[in-house]
Write a protein that holds these residues in place. Structure first.
Motif, mmCIF file in Angstrom:
data_model
loop_
_atom_site.group_PDB
_atom_site.id
_atom_site.type_symbol
_atom_site.label_atom_id
_atom_site.label_comp_id
_atom_site.label_asym_id
_atom_site.label_seq_id
_atom_site.Cartn_x
_atom_site.Cartn_y
_atom_site.Cartn_z
ATOM 1 N N THR A 144 55.814 49.266 50.125
ATOM 2 C CA THR A 144 55.209 50.578 50.382
ATOM 3 C C THR A 144 54.780 51.232 49.080
ATOM 4 O O THR A 144 55.106 50.763 47.976
ATOM 5 N N ALA A 145 54.078 52.348 49.199
ATOM 6 C CA ALA A 145 53.683 53.097 48.011
ATOM 7 C C ALA A 145 54.910 53.556 47.228
ATOM 8 O O ALA A 145 54.932 53.502 45.989
ATOM 9 N N GLU A 146 55.947 53.992 47.927
ATOM 10 C CA GLU A 146 57.163 54.448 47.246
ATOM 11 C C GLU A 146 57.855 53.300 46.526
ATOM 12 O O GLU A 146 58.422 53.479 45.437
ATOM 13 N N ALA A 147 57.815 52.105 47.110
ATOM 14 C CA ALA A 147 58.407 50.940 46.449
ATOM 15 C C ALA A 147 57.657 50.615 45.169
ATOM 16 O O ALA A 147 58.262 50.320 44.123
ATOM 17 N N LEU A 148 56.335 50.670 45.219
ATOM 18 C CA LEU A 148 55.524 50.414 44.026
ATOM 19 C C LEU A 148 55.811 51.445 42.943
ATOM 20 O O LEU A 148 55.944 51.109 41.761
ATOM 21 N N ILE A 149 55.918 52.693 43.342
ATOM 22 C CA ILE A 149 56.162 53.768 42.368
ATOM 23 C C ILE A 149 57.524 53.596 41.707
ATOM 24 O O ILE A 149 57.652 53.747 40.487
ATOM 25 N N GLU A 150 58.561 53.279 42.498
ATOM 26 C CA GLU A 150 59.887 53.068 41.909
ATOM 27 C C GLU A 150 59.841 51.948 40.876
ATOM 28 O O GLU A 150 60.413 52.065 39.779
ATOM 29 N N SER A 151 59.154 50.861 41.203
ATOM 30 C CA SER A 151 59.084 49.712 40.299
ATOM 31 C C SER A 151 58.315 50.048 39.029
ATOM 32 O O SER A 151 58.748 49.720 37.918
ATOM 33 N N ILE A 171 49.127 50.133 39.293
ATOM 34 C CA ILE A 171 50.023 50.131 40.449
ATOM 35 C C ILE A 171 49.215 49.637 41.645
ATOM 36 O O ILE A 171 48.602 50.392 42.364
ATOM 37 N N LYS A 172 49.206 48.312 41.844
ATOM 38 C CA LYS A 172 48.233 47.685 42.739
ATOM 39 C C LYS A 172 48.852 47.134 44.018
ATOM 40 O O LYS A 172 49.987 46.680 44.037
ATOM 41 N N SER A 173 48.021 47.165 45.054
ATOM 42 C CA SER A 173 48.368 46.540 46.320
ATOM 43 C C SER A 173 47.098 45.969 46.917
ATOM 44 O O SER A 173 45.996 46.424 46.610
ATOM 45 N N SER A 174 47.225 44.966 47.777
ATOM 46 C CA SER A 174 46.056 44.451 48.494
ATOM 47 C C SER A 174 45.764 45.277 49.739
ATOM 48 O O SER A 174 44.728 45.115 50.374
ATOM 49 N N ASN A 175 46.701 46.179 50.059
ATOM 50 C CA ASN A 175 46.548 47.092 51.192
ATOM 51 C C ASN A 175 45.899 48.375 50.684
ATOM 52 O O ASN A 175 46.482 49.106 49.882
ATOM 53 N N VAL A 176 44.682 48.678 51.123
ATOM 54 C CA VAL A 176 43.924 49.802 50.561
ATOM 55 C C VAL A 176 44.626 51.144 50.737
ATOM 56 O O VAL A 176 44.767 51.899 49.760
ATOM 57 N N PRO A 177 45.094 51.529 51.940
ATOM 58 C CA PRO A 177 45.780 52.820 52.067
ATOM 59 C C PRO A 177 47.024 52.930 51.181
ATOM 60 O O PRO A 177 47.276 53.980 50.585
ATOM 61 N N VAL A 178 47.796 51.848 51.090
ATOM 62 C CA VAL A 178 48.981 51.849 50.226
ATOM 63 C C VAL A 178 48.577 52.008 48.768
ATOM 64 O O VAL A 178 49.199 52.768 48.013
ATOM 65 N N CYS A 179 47.537 51.289 48.363
ATOM 66 C CA CYS A 179 47.059 51.352 46.982
ATOM 67 C C CYS A 179 46.645 52.775 46.622
ATOM 68 O O CYS A 179 47.029 53.313 45.579
ATOM 69 N N VAL A 180 45.845 53.405 47.468
ATOM 70 C CA VAL A 180 45.357 54.763 47.208
ATOM 71 C C VAL A 180 46.518 55.751 47.158
ATOM 72 O O VAL A 180 46.597 56.603 46.264
ATOM 73 N N GLU A 181 47.437 55.639 48.123
ATOM 74 C CA GLU A 181 48.594 56.538 48.147
ATOM 75 C C GLU A 181 49.435 56.400 46.877
ATOM 76 O O GLU A 181 49.867 57.401 46.283
ATOM 77 N N ALA A 182 49.654 55.167 46.450
ATOM 78 C CA ALA A 182 50.481 54.929 45.267
ATOM 79 C C ALA A 182 49.839 55.520 44.015
ATOM 80 O O ALA A 182 50.518 56.166 43.201
ATOM 81 N N TYR A 183 48.539 55.313 43.829
ATOM 82 C CA TYR A 183 47.866 55.863 42.654
ATOM 83 C C TYR A 183 47.853 57.388 42.680
ATOM 84 O O TYR A 183 48.031 58.042 41.643
ATOM 85 N N ARG A 184 47.631 57.975 43.848
ATOM 86 C CA ARG A 184 47.627 59.446 43.935
ATOM 87 C C ARG A 184 48.990 60.024 43.556
ATOM 88 O O ARG A 184 49.066 61.055 42.891
ATOM 89 N N LYS A 185 50.035 59.339 43.966
ATOM 90 C CA LYS A 185 51.377 59.843 43.674
ATOM 91 C C LYS A 185 51.766 59.612 42.215
ATOM 92 O O LYS A 185 52.337 60.498 41.573
ATOM 93 N N ILE A 186 51.436 58.425 41.674
ATOM 94 C CA ILE A 186 51.826 58.153 40.287
ATOM 95 C C ILE A 186 51.045 59.042 39.332
ATOM 96 O O ILE A 186 51.532 59.387 38.249
ATOM 97 N N ALA A 187 49.836 59.444 39.711
ATOM 98 C CA ALA A 187 49.030 60.318 38.861
ATOM 99 C C ALA A 187 49.692 61.672 38.657
ATOM 100 O O ALA A 187 49.435 62.350 37.650
#
Length: 354
Positions: A144-151, A171-187
């Motif tokens: 998930t986006a939260e998993a990517l952010i923790e890592s 902070i990349k994913s092959s899942n577009v919604p997850v990818c966008v959510e993760a970048y928005r949060k890490i920013a």
């Protein structure tokens, strides 16, 4: 969103600098001649930062000769091998990409960080859906986006604890919604420059769609300092796709934009063939131009009034126009060569005006 500035060779990213285009070679890095040839092709297409895989120390030793033969910053892509990272730095890498968690413990991390500090080069860290630990995956129920952010935050903290802050984050994913959510949060959680990308995006067609949706959304939000469109195949296509994404989002005023109609029953000439030919003909032109390829004279010049040059097809003929004003009428078979000639003339004029 403004981030800190990081220098990669002669290229600065972050802190409001233009978003840069990256790609990665798919040659054997030990094949210096082949790798340099591919980098030259990437440079010609508009690549501004290039990355090469460094699976071992022998590959790292190729960096000096490769760097001496190119003019854009050279980044070393490292997995697991601290000695390969250090060797790449010592042989001229302008940046390294590592995952601190898989380099091999604190002592090896410190050795890599010390080498990067001595060379005054940055380190790119991050996470992608395929690199998450079992504990993180279990905790969050998947990539998930939260998993990517923790890592990614843990990787950042590893470097920060080693007193290193010259960092770029992905902070990349092959899942577009997850990818966008993760970048928005890490920013919102860090001000390090962000390297945008959708990992494992697929072959050209799907890779462009996924990347355009994800990166376009983020860029319009003001997020992103550098990007790579990951394509299974020729990396030069990654650069063309990245250029088009930046132009479509309005942040890159360079290169040729082709406007073409979807065609209808009024169209009597092969618009698809003409548009594809002009797109290929202009793909390495850096002067900002709009070229229109329209199917008929009914709406062509009016709908494409903003175009620097354009054609509107008719029965056995075509109208050549500029900013909605008809310049001349030509035979159908002369449309393509005449449009090419006028494009080259306009490019020459714009170059003289610079």
């Amino acid at each position: 969103m403004k981030t800190s500035e990081v220098k990669i060779g002669t290229v600065a990213i972050g802190n409001g600098n233009p978003i840069t285009i990256q790609s990665m070679t798919n040659t054997d890095t030990r094949d210096i001649k082949g790798t340099v040839a591919q980098i030259h092709a990437l440079e010609e297409a508009g690549c501004e930062i290039v990355r090469c895989a460094v699976p071992d120390v022998e590959s790292a030793f190729s960096f000096r000769k490769i760097k001496d033969s190119i003019s854009i910053p050279l980044v070393a892509d490292i997995h697991f091998d601290a000695q390969a990272a250090i060797a790449a730095i010592e042989n001229g890498a302008d940046k390294i990409r590592i995952n601190p968690g898989n380099i091999g413990g604190r002592e090896k991390i410190i050795a890599v960080v010390d080498a990067a500090k001595a060379a005054h080069i940055p380190i790119r860290v991050g996470a992608n859906a395929g690199s998450l630990s079992k504990d993180v995956l279990q905790k969050h129920g998947g990539p998930t986006a939260e998993a990517l952010i923790e890592s990614v935050l843990e990787n950042i903290h590893i470097l920060e604890r080693a007193k290193f802050n010259d960092i770029v984050v992905s902070i990349k994913s092959s899942n577009v919604p997850v990818c966008v959510e993760a970048y928005r949060k890490i920013a919102k959680l860090t001000n390090y420059p962000l390297h945008l990308g959708v990992t494992e995006a697929g072959t050209y067609h799907m890779a462009v769609i996924k990347s355009a949706i994800a990166m376009g959304s983020l860029i319009l939000d003001g997020i992103g300092d550098t990007l790579r469109v990951s394509v299974t195949g020729d990396p030069v296509q990654e650069v063309y796709a990245a250029r088009d994404i930046l132009k479509s989002c309005g942040v890159r005023k360079s290169g040729v934009e082709i406007i073409s109609c979807p065609t209808c029953g009024r169209c009597t000439i092969n618009i698809e063939k003409i548009a594809e030919s002009i797109e290929k003909f202009t793909q390495n032109i850096s002067i900002p131009l709009k070229i229109a390829v329209m199917g008929c004279a009914v709406n062509g010049p009016g709908e494409a009034r903003e175009a620097d040059l354009g054609i509107a097809g008719g029965r056995g003929e075509g109208l050549l126009f500029s900013h909605g004003k008809v310049i001349k009428k030509v035979d159908e078979f002369d449309i393509l060569p005449e449009l090419r000639r006028m494009i080259l003339e306009l490019v020459e004029e714009r170059n003289k005006e610079r």
